[in-house]
Design a protein around this motif. Structure first.
Motif, PDB file in Angstrom:
ATOM      1  N   THR A   4       0.897  -0.516  -0.043  1.00  9.47           N
ATOM      2  CA  THR A   4      -0.181   0.014   0.354  1.00  9.47           C
ATOM      3  C   THR A   4       1.035   0.829  -0.259  1.00  9.47           C
ATOM      4  O   THR A   4       1.517   1.233   0.952  1.00  9.47           O
ATOM      5  N   THR A   5       0.782   2.057  -0.823  1.00 14.75           N
ATOM      6  CA  THR A   5       1.320   3.850  -0.880  1.00 14.75           C
ATOM      7  C   THR A   5       0.646   4.232   0.057  1.00 14.75           C
ATOM      8  O   THR A   5      -0.281   4.386   0.147  1.00 14.75           O
ATOM      9  N   ALA A   6       2.233   5.388   0.361  1.00 14.55           N
ATOM     10  CA  ALA A   6       1.374   6.825   1.100  1.00 14.55           C
ATOM     11  C   ALA A   6      -0.244   7.147   0.396  1.00 14.55           C
ATOM     12  O   ALA A   6      -1.108   7.582   0.861  1.00 14.55           O
ATOM     13  N   ALA A  10      -3.298   7.925   1.484  1.00 13.13           N
ATOM     14  CA  ALA A  10      -3.770   9.584   1.679  1.00 13.13           C
ATOM     15  C   ALA A  10      -5.088   9.964   0.977  1.00 13.13           C
ATOM     16  O   ALA A  10      -6.134  11.603   1.098  1.00 13.13           O
ATOM     17  N   ALA A  11      -5.407   9.555  -0.284  1.00 17.99           N
ATOM     18  CA  ALA A  11      -6.645   9.669  -1.163  1.00 17.99           C
ATOM     19  C   ALA A  11      -7.833   8.932  -0.795  1.00 17.99           C
ATOM     20  O   ALA A  11      -9.136   9.601  -0.958  1.00 17.99           O
ATOM     21  N   ASP A  12      -7.795   8.472   0.684  1.00 19.32           N
ATOM     22  CA  ASP A  12      -8.599   7.884   1.065  1.00 19.32           C
ATOM     23  C   ASP A  12      -9.541   8.937   2.115  1.00 19.32           C
ATOM     24  O   ASP A  12      -8.994   9.178   3.308  1.00 19.32           O
ATOM     25  N   SER A  13      -9.994  10.749   2.122  1.00 14.03           N
ATOM     26  CA  SER A  13     -10.199  11.614   2.836  1.00 14.03           C
ATOM     27  C   SER A  13     -11.020  11.560   3.577  1.00 14.03           C
ATOM     28  O   SER A  13     -10.839  12.140   5.321  1.00 14.03           O
ATOM     29  N   ASP A  14     -12.176  10.557   3.868  1.00 14.70           N
ATOM     30  CA  ASP A  14     -12.748  10.435   4.861  1.00 14.70           C
ATOM     31  C   ASP A  14     -12.107   9.978   6.211  1.00 14.70           C
ATOM     32  O   ASP A  14     -11.738  10.255   7.518  1.00 14.70           O
ATOM     33  N   PHE A  15     -11.091   8.595   6.081  1.00 16.60           N
ATOM     34  CA  PHE A  15     -10.155   8.009   7.056  1.00 16.60           C
ATOM     35  C   PHE A  15      -9.153   9.271   7.628  1.00 16.60           C
ATOM     36  O   PHE A  15      -8.969   8.888   9.092  1.00 16.60           O
ATOM     37  N   GLN A 321       9.690   0.982   1.077  1.00 17.72           N
ATOM     38  CA  GLN A 321       9.928   1.534   0.087  1.00 17.72           C
ATOM     39  C   GLN A 321       8.660   1.217  -0.858  1.00 17.72           C
ATOM     40  O   GLN A 321       8.508   1.630  -2.099  1.00 17.72           O
ATOM     41  N   ALA A 322       8.047  -0.092  -0.257  1.00 22.38           N
ATOM     42  CA  ALA A 322       7.076   0.463  -0.871  1.00 22.38           C
ATOM     43  C   ALA A 322       5.307   1.063  -0.894  1.00 22.38           C
ATOM     44  O   ALA A 322       4.757   1.002  -0.741  1.00 22.38           O
ATOM     45  N   THR A 323       6.463   1.851   0.208  1.00 16.83           N
ATOM     46  CA  THR A 323       5.541   2.956   0.885  1.00 16.83           C
ATOM     47  C   THR A 323       4.987   4.629   0.367  1.00 16.83           C
ATOM     48  O   THR A 323       4.595   4.462  -0.512  1.00 16.83           O
ATOM     49  N   VAL A 324       6.334   4.474   0.075  1.00 12.01           N
ATOM     50  CA  VAL A 324       6.927   5.618  -0.961  1.00 12.01           C
ATOM     51  C   VAL A 324       7.820   5.279  -1.774  1.00 12.01           C
ATOM     52  O   VAL A 324       8.312   4.497  -2.154  1.00 12.01           O
ATOM     53  N   ASP A 325       8.591   6.520  -2.751  1.00 11.52           N
ATOM     54  CA  ASP A 325       9.561   5.946  -3.802  1.00 11.52           C
ATOM     55  C   ASP A 325      11.151   6.005  -3.092  1.00 11.52           C
ATOM     56  O   ASP A 325      11.421   6.127  -2.298  1.00 11.52           O
ATOM     57  N   GLY A 380       2.500   6.617   7.757  1.00 12.25           N
ATOM     58  CA  GLY A 380       3.455   6.133   8.410  1.00 12.25           C
ATOM     59  C   GLY A 380       1.998   4.708   8.714  1.00 12.25           C
ATOM     60  O   GLY A 380       2.274   3.316   8.892  1.00 12.25           O
ATOM     61  N   VAL A 381       0.946   5.338   8.281  1.00 15.26           N
ATOM     62  CA  VAL A 381      -0.381   3.661   7.846  1.00 15.26           C
ATOM     63  C   VAL A 381      -0.290   2.845   6.880  1.00 15.26           C
ATOM     64  O   VAL A 381       0.257   1.578   7.006  1.00 15.26           O
ATOM     65  N   ALA A 382       0.441   3.672   6.313  1.00 11.95           N
ATOM     66  CA  ALA A 382       0.883   2.516   5.128  1.00 11.95           C
ATOM     67  C   ALA A 382       2.474   2.011   5.176  1.00 11.95           C
ATOM     68  O   ALA A 382       2.309   0.822   4.774  1.00 11.95           O
TER      69      ALA A 382
END
Length: 396
Positions: A4-6, A10-15, A321-325, A380-382
Motif C-alpha cells: 500500500t502506498t502512502a 492519503a486519497a481516502d479523505s474521510d479516513f 520502499q513499498a510506501t514511498v519512492d 505511517g499508516v501505509a
C-alpha cells in the motif's frame, strides 16, 4: 505480496479526516508518563469497536491489541506506538493546542498513536495476512522507561513476538522520508551525578578550609578528555553537564561545603558505556583528592543503545520502499544521538526502529513550538500495513 502506498492512504479523505481529528483530540488532552488514562481508554475503545482483542493493565496504562489474519500462520509480530506527552507549556497557537497547562505532546506521540490506530483499522477490515499482529500502545517513553516496565510485567510472555517494530517522526527530515540502519541507531541515554564535599569556609580565608568548587573546576576541565583521549576514534560519545548547584546566591562571601552536579552521557557501544562510567568515577575521585575533598559519583543506566537487527531492518526498508519512492528511503542512515526506550524491546526480540520525516520546516521535538504534521499520517499508516505484508505474507 500486496502493498500500500502512502498516496493510496492519503486519497481516502474521510479516513484521514477521522484520524486527524483523533490526533487533534489526543493532542488537546496530553497525559504524561503512566498517567495516560484518557488516551488508553480512547485506544482500547477504538480497537474493541473494530473487533480487535484488547488486553490492558501492563505498565498501568498500556494497551495491547491482538488481531489474527484470515490465513493460517504461526508467526507473531508486534507494532509499537508510544502515548505519553511532556511537561512543556505549548506555544504553537494551534486550534488543537493543549488544554492542560504545563503539558503538551511535544514529541509527536499523539501522531504515533494515531498512525498505529489507522493501521489497526485497515487491517481489521481486511486481515489479508498469515499469522498474528499485536498492536502495542506503550506509556511513559519519555524518561521513565515504559517499555522496560511492560517487559518486566510480562509483555512478551503474555504476547510472544517473533519480531517487533517501532516508528518515530523526525523533524528536519523531508516529509515522508524514511530512515533506519542495521546495528546501533540511537545512543544509550544515561544520567550521571556527582557530589563533591569539602569543609567550606569564609571566602576571605580559603586556606582555613577545603573548597569543593576547586574540585568542580578540575572535574569540569577533565570531562572533555574522556572522549578525546579514551574513546576510540571510530566510535563516539557525548558527556554533558546539565545541572550545577552550590552555595547561596545571597552569600557570595561563603565557600560552599558541597557542590552537586548532574549530567547526561550518550554512547553507542556497551564497552564505551562501561568506559565512560568508569572514567567519570575516576576523574571525580582524582579531582576531589587534588583539593582535599571527597567525591561521591553515581552513574544511572537509563536507556540502553537502540540496536536494530539486520534481517528485520531489511524488511523495514522493503516496507518503506513499498510506501514511498525508493529515493525517499535511507537504509544506512546516520546514527542519532538521542535515546529511545524501544531499545529495551530490541534487547528481547528481533526488530527494527525507523523514523519518518515530519518536514524540514518543523520545529524540533521537545520544544514549545513543535507539532506533529498531520500530513505524515498516511505515510505511517501505509508503512505499518507494508510491514505486516512483508512479515506475514500468505500463499496466493
Amino acid at each position: 505480496m500486496k502493498t500500500t502506498t502512502a498516496a493510496t492512504i492519503a486519497a481516502d479523505s474521510d479516513f484521514i479526516a477521522r484520524l486527524t481529528e483523533i490526533r487533534h483530540d489526543i493532542h488537546r488532552h496530553p497525559e504524561t508518563a503512566f498517567e495516560e488514562v484518557r488516551t488508553s481508554d480512547l485506544v482500547a475503545e477504538f480497537l474493541e469497536k473494530r473487533g480487535i482483542e484488547v488486553h490492558r493493565g501492563l505498565a498501568r496504562t498500556g494497551v495491547v491489541g491482538v488481531l489474527k489474519g484470515r490465513h493460517p500462520g504461526n508467526r507473531r509480530i508486534s507494532l509499537r506506538a508510544d502515548m505519553d506527552a511532556l511537561h512543556i507549556e505549548e506555544k504553537t497557537g494551534k486550534l488543537h493546542a493543549s488544554t492542560i497547562p504545563g503539558k503538551m505532546h511535544a514529541c509527536g506521540h499523539d501522531g504515533h498513536t494515531t498512525m498505529l490506530l489507522g493501521a489497526a483499522e485497515k487491517l481489521a477490515a481486511d486481515p489479508d495476512f498469515a499469522g498474528t499482529v499485536q498492536f502495542i500502545f506503550q506509556p511513559a517513553e519519555e524518561g521513565l522507561g515504559g517499555a522496560r516496565v511492560m517487559i518486566e510485567e510480562g509483555l512478551f510472555e503474555q504476547h510472544p513476538s517473533d519480531a517487533v517494530y517501532g516508528l518515530h517522526n523526525m523533524p528536519g527530515t523531508p516529509l515522508g522520508e524514511f530512515r533506519t540502519r542495521p546495528g546501533a541507531m540511537m545512543s544509550a541515554g544515561d544520567t550521571w551525578e556527582l557530589t563533591l564535599r569539602g569543609t567550606g569556609g569564609h571566602g576571605a580565608m580559603p586556606h582555613e578550609g577545603t573548597d569543593p568548587t576547586m574540585a568542580l573546576a578540575s572535574f569540569l576541565s577533565g570531562i572533555s578528555s574522556i572522549v578525546a583521549r579514551n574513546v576510540e576514534s571510530f566510535d563516539s560519545a557525548v558527556i554533558s553537564v546539565g545541572h550545577v548547584a552550590a552555595g547561596d546566591f545571597n552569600s557570595p562571601n561563603i565557600i560552599p561545603a558541597e557542590v552537586r552536579l548532574r549530567g547526561t552521557a550518550r554512547t553507542f557501544l556497551p564497552e564505551t558505556r562501561d568506559l565512560v562510567e568508569r572514567r567519570l568515577a575516576e576523574l571525580s575521585q582524582a579531582a576531589a583528592a587534588m583539593h582535599n575533598c571527597e567525591a561521591d559519583p553515581n552513574f544511572i543506566r537509563r536507556y540502553p543503545p537502540l540496536v536494530n537487527w539486520p534481517e528485520e531492518t531489511g524488511r523495514a526498508v522493503a516496507a518503506a520502499q513499498a510506501t514511498v519512492d525508493a529515493a525517499m528511503v535511507d537504509g544506512e542512515a546516520e546514527r542519532v544521538g538521542a535515546s529511545e526506550d524501544f531499545s529495551f524491546m530490541l534487547e528481547k526480540v528481533p526488530g527494527c526502529f525507523a523514523t519518518v520525516g515530519n518536514g524540514t520546516e518543523s520545529a524540533f521535538v521537545h520544544t514549545p513550538l513543535y507539532d506533529f504534521d498531520d500530513a505524515v499520517i498516511p505515510y505511517g499508516v501505509a508503512y505499518w500495513l507494508n510491514v505486516v505484508a512483508t512479515e506475514l505474507p500468505h500463499a496466493e
